[in-house]
Design an enzyme around this catalytic site. Structure first.
Site, mmCIF file in Angstrom:
data_model
loop_
_atom_site.group_PDB
_atom_site.id
_atom_site.type_symbol
_atom_site.label_atom_id
_atom_site.label_comp_id
_atom_site.label_asym_id
_atom_site.label_seq_id
_atom_site.Cartn_x
_atom_site.Cartn_y
_atom_site.Cartn_z
ATOM 1 N N ASN A 9 1.296 -0.838 -0.090
ATOM 2 C CA ASN A 9 -0.221 -0.103 0.095
ATOM 3 C C ASN A 9 0.889 1.201 0.301
ATOM 4 O O ASN A 9 1.470 1.581 1.523
ATOM 5 C CB ASN A 9 -0.603 0.291 1.284
ATOM 6 C CG ASN A 9 -2.194 1.071 1.548
ATOM 7 O OD1 ASN A 9 -1.803 2.050 0.448
ATOM 8 N ND2 ASN A 9 -3.113 1.243 2.076
ATOM 9 N N ARG A 94 -2.714 -2.368 -3.260
ATOM 10 C CA ARG A 94 -3.637 -1.382 -3.589
ATOM 11 C C ARG A 94 -3.558 0.112 -4.652
ATOM 12 O O ARG A 94 -2.389 0.046 -4.776
ATOM 13 C CB ARG A 94 -4.103 -0.585 -1.914
ATOM 14 C CG ARG A 94 -5.188 0.039 -1.883
ATOM 15 C CD ARG A 94 -4.723 1.056 -0.633
ATOM 16 N NE ARG A 94 -6.013 1.470 -0.081
ATOM 17 C CZ ARG A 94 -6.557 1.847 1.043
ATOM 18 N NH1 ARG A 94 -5.176 1.424 1.949
ATOM 19 N NH2 ARG A 94 -7.808 2.121 1.150
ATOM 20 N N HIS A 183 -12.114 3.763 -0.365
ATOM 21 C CA HIS A 183 -12.101 3.117 0.883
ATOM 22 C C HIS A 183 -12.840 1.675 0.444
ATOM 23 O O HIS A 183 -13.625 0.738 1.230
ATOM 24 C CB HIS A 183 -12.533 3.777 2.062
ATOM 25 C CG HIS A 183 -12.089 4.660 2.508
ATOM 26 N ND1 HIS A 183 -12.861 5.720 3.300
ATOM 27 C CD2 HIS A 183 -11.127 4.661 3.050
ATOM 28 C CE1 HIS A 183 -12.242 6.552 3.758
ATOM 29 N NE2 HIS A 183 -11.028 6.059 3.736
ATOM 30 N N ARG A 243 -10.153 16.821 5.973
ATOM 31 C CA ARG A 243 -9.873 17.380 5.185
ATOM 32 C C ARG A 243 -12.066 17.411 5.789
ATOM 33 O O ARG A 243 -12.445 17.390 6.269
ATOM 34 C CB ARG A 243 -10.282 16.254 3.439
ATOM 35 C CG ARG A 243 -8.974 15.989 3.274
ATOM 36 C CD ARG A 243 -9.472 14.268 3.525
ATOM 37 N NE ARG A 243 -8.872 13.504 4.118
ATOM 38 C CZ ARG A 243 -8.694 12.136 3.425
ATOM 39 N NH1 ARG A 243 -9.034 11.629 2.182
ATOM 40 N NH2 ARG A 243 -8.501 11.509 4.016
ATOM 41 N N GLU A 385 -8.022 -3.567 5.272
ATOM 42 C CA GLU A 385 -8.058 -3.919 3.819
ATOM 43 C C GLU A 385 -6.766 -4.723 3.640
ATOM 44 O O GLU A 385 -7.303 -5.592 2.344
ATOM 45 C CB GLU A 385 -7.817 -2.099 3.890
ATOM 46 C CG GLU A 385 -8.700 -1.769 4.310
ATOM 47 C CD GLU A 385 -9.113 -0.382 4.520
ATOM 48 O OE1 GLU A 385 -8.401 -0.426 5.226
ATOM 49 O OE2 GLU A 385 -8.889 0.691 3.326
#
Ligand code: AMP
Length: 397
Positions: A9, A94, A183, A243, A385
């Site tokens: 990742n 990923r 996601h 964010r 994940e």
């Protein structure tokens, strides 16, 4: 004989890895996981073993290259010393953006790499960092099959009604300006375990709240995505650590036209200075620090976050015709009982009855936190994940 599967990742300043070993019909098991952080500044390598014990913690010498290439080579050399000659057979990556083309994992070929490069304009800050390790590993591990696993793929089942912005239609068709969602690997993992946890939820209407440093929510019907809060970029939807989440486009025009901010300044404001950090007046982007603070603005930021989750839950429930199940996952969703309680209390009108004692339990296992007679079943389900990528990579080869 078991096989080794490496999961990568890679971001702009860090590369995370997990090394799995296949275990027959069971899920692959983690042997090592770790990361190289601080790329281009002061790269630091840390790793843990299967028992979660720290087995590496080193700052790289100042005279070595600080880039992705060297970081990957360092990681692979470290792993090689611990594998007793065993070869890594599969690498799963990923990849943030699969555009509209890639709705499932893909085996890496020259054509796939060209396809990913064509998507760079849609995710210029992320996609190049996802592609670079694929090319580097073709050199370091020439015999390994590589597979890309996309964060957008899970959302390609969304109907166009929920994907498009109300811009002229050709912006979606010609320019790819549409709501892709992110996601996805986390949601796919939750969708993969939900049938064993609650068949009614798996077959019915479930909203999943992935609440971490980045946060989003998705509405699933029969475990397929129908709507999600993130859009063209990972900026839309919920406020996050730093964010801003959804914002009136008119604010951006105002920032440009009246405050004379340029694109770079606005990008920094929206991505780095807003969300929990901005709302709390700069106290922290980290939920634990906000929970620990006595400052009124820290409480305001937490309340604001919870209120936005409540409003998105209702909006997502409307998109799937009601709600049978609500799932909390990721750092805040899995660990922060207070945020879960704030959200669930405001969703009582929708049939959510939280079990306060169950909500207070700390555990790394999936668990139900709603009362037995709650119309909506509420669960905490830890996401994974990396395991999802390992599973997808193995299934693809
Ligand atoms: P993630 O991006 O999924 O790693 O989640 C990071 C977020 O989870 C940060 O805001 C952390 O403060 C939050 N978090 C992690 N552990 C806890 C905890 N025990 N209580 C509250 N928030 C937590």
């Amino acid at each position: 004989m078991s096989d080794l599967v490496l999961v990568i990742n890679a971001g702009s300043s860090s590369i995370k890895f997990s090394l799995f070993e296949t275990a027959g019909a069971a899920d692959p098991q983690v042997l090592f996981k770790g990361q190289m952080e601080g790329l281009y500044v002061e790269p630091k390598f840390t790793a843990k073993d299967a028992a979660d014990q720290k087995v590496a913690d080193e700052v790289l010498p100042a005279d070595v290259p600080k880039n992705h290439d060297h970081a990957l080579r360092h990681m692979l050399a470290w792993l090689e010393q611990r594998l007793g000659g065993r070869e890594i057979k599969v690498v799963g990556h990923r990849v943030v953006h699969g555009g509209t083309q890639y709705s499932k994992p893909e085996l890496v070929t020259p054509a796939l790499i060209a396809g990913l490069e064509a998507l760079i304009p849609l995710a210029p800050l992320h996609e190049p960092h996802n592609i670079a390790p694929i090319k580097i590993l073709q050199d370091i591990l020439p015999n390994a099959a590589q597979v890309t696993c996309f964060d957008t793929a899970f959302h390609t089942t969304q109907p166009e009604l929920n994907q498009l912005f109300a811009l002229p239609y050709e912006f979606a068709q010609k320019e790819g300006i549409r709501r892709y969602g992110f996601h996805g690997l986390s949601y796919e993992y939750i969708a993969s375990v939900l049938p064993q946890i609650d068949t009614r939820a798996a077959e019915g209407r479930t909203v999943v709240a992935h609440l971490g440093n980045g946060s989003s929510m998705s509405a699933l019907l029969g475990c397929e995505c129908q709507a999600t809060t993130m859009g063209f970029t990972a900026l839309e939807g919920l406020p996050m650590g730093t964010r801003c989440g959804s914002i009136d486009g008119g604010v951006l025009l105002h920032l440009m036209n009246h405050l004379k901010m340029d694109a770079k300044q606005i990008e920094t404001l929206l991505y780095k200075e807003s969300g929990l950090l901005g709302l709390s007046g700069g106290i922290s982007s980290d939920m634990r620090a906000l929970q620990a603070s006595d400052e009124p603005l820290a409480k305001f930021a937490i309340d604001y976050f919870a209120r936005r989750i409540v409003r998105e839950t209702a909006s997502l429930a409307a998109a799937i015709g009601g709600l049978d199940c609500l799932v909390f996952t990721a750092g805040i969703g899995e660990n922060d009982a207070l945020t879960r309680a704030l959200v669930c209390h405001q969703l009582r009108w929708l049939g959510v009855e939280i079990d306060e004692a169950a909500n207070a339990v700390r555990s790394g296992e999936p668990r139900r936190i709603s009362l037995a007679d709650s119309k909506v079943a509420v669960y905490v389900i830890p996401t994974n994940e990396e395991l999802m990528i390992a599973r997808q990579a193995l299934a693809t080869i």
